[in-house]
Design a protein around this motif. Sequence first.
Motif, PDB file in Angstrom:
ATOM      1  N   THR A 276       0.831  -1.191   0.000  1.00 34.98           N
ATOM      2  CA  THR A 276       0.000   0.000   0.000  1.00 34.98           C
ATOM      3  C   THR A 276       0.873   1.252   0.000  1.00 34.98           C
ATOM      4  N   ALA A 277       0.577   2.118  -0.934  1.00 36.92           N
ATOM      5  CA  ALA A 277       1.312   3.377  -1.025  1.00 36.92           C
ATOM      6  C   ALA A 277       0.373   4.535  -0.748  1.00 36.92           C
ATOM      7  N   THR A 278       0.952   5.624  -0.288  1.00 36.69           N
ATOM      8  CA  THR A 278       0.202   6.858  -0.096  1.00 36.69           C
ATOM      9  C   THR A 278       0.459   7.751  -1.295  1.00 36.69           C
TER      10      THR A 278
ATOM     11  N   THR B 191      -4.933  13.215  -0.204  1.00 37.67           N
ATOM     12  CA  THR B 191      -4.152  12.019   0.120  1.00 37.67           C
ATOM     13  C   THR B 191      -4.992  10.765  -0.102  1.00 37.67           C
ATOM     14  N   LEU B 192      -4.486   9.890  -0.962  1.00 39.47           N
ATOM     15  CA  LEU B 192      -5.162   8.648  -1.319  1.00 39.47           C
ATOM     16  C   LEU B 192      -4.229   7.486  -0.995  1.00 39.47           C
ATOM     17  N   THR B 193      -4.798   6.308  -0.903  1.00 38.06           N
ATOM     18  CA  THR B 193      -3.952   5.127  -0.760  1.00 38.06           C
ATOM     19  C   THR B 193      -4.309   4.141  -1.858  1.00 38.06           C
ATOM     20  N   ALA B 194      -3.311   3.376  -2.282  1.00 40.84           N
ATOM     21  CA  ALA B 194      -3.543   2.381  -3.323  1.00 40.84           C
ATOM     22  C   ALA B 194      -2.471   1.308  -3.242  1.00 40.84           C
TER      23      ALA B 194
ATOM     24  N   VAL C 138       4.436  10.052  -4.093  1.00 39.67           N
ATOM     25  CA  VAL C 138       4.232   8.653  -3.720  1.00 39.67           C
ATOM     26  C   VAL C 138       5.197   8.272  -2.602  1.00 39.67           C
TER      27      VAL C 138
END
Length: 127
Positions: free
Chosen positions: A52-54, A96-99, A126
């Motif tokens: 998981t990355a921000t 800010t999202l996470t994926a 990232v």
Amino acid sequence: AGQRYEAENSPAVCQGTIDSNHAGYSGSGFCNGTSAVGAYSELTVTAVAAGTATLGVRFANGTGAARPASLVVNGSTVATVSFESTGTWTAWSTKTLTAALNTGSNTVRLVSTTAAGLPNVDFIDVR
Ligand code: GCU
């Protein structure tokens, strides 16, 4: 420390124009996406390890209405993002999202879901 990917730097793809007429952006400009459903800004980002990355998406939306978008990672839609009004086109904000990312190269695409198109997109950080 993370890595910054500018929306105007190849291999990024901006379906629209790379503009520089609204101050406060990073790098040499930003992606002004075409005002259409499906228009996108795509960044190619590298991850040293899967997980998981921000994703910190810097954008500006000088209209009074949100500019929603799908977050599409490696071809799969993983989230819907509401890019709210930032007040003016020179007011930049970070969402800010996470994926989940794969090891190595990944495509991160913001795809407009409304006819108004995307907000102006400056970069994605990232980490
Ligand atoms: C204005 C603004 C652009 C923006 C556009 C939009 O034309 O100058 O930077 O992209 O509105 O509504 O998307």
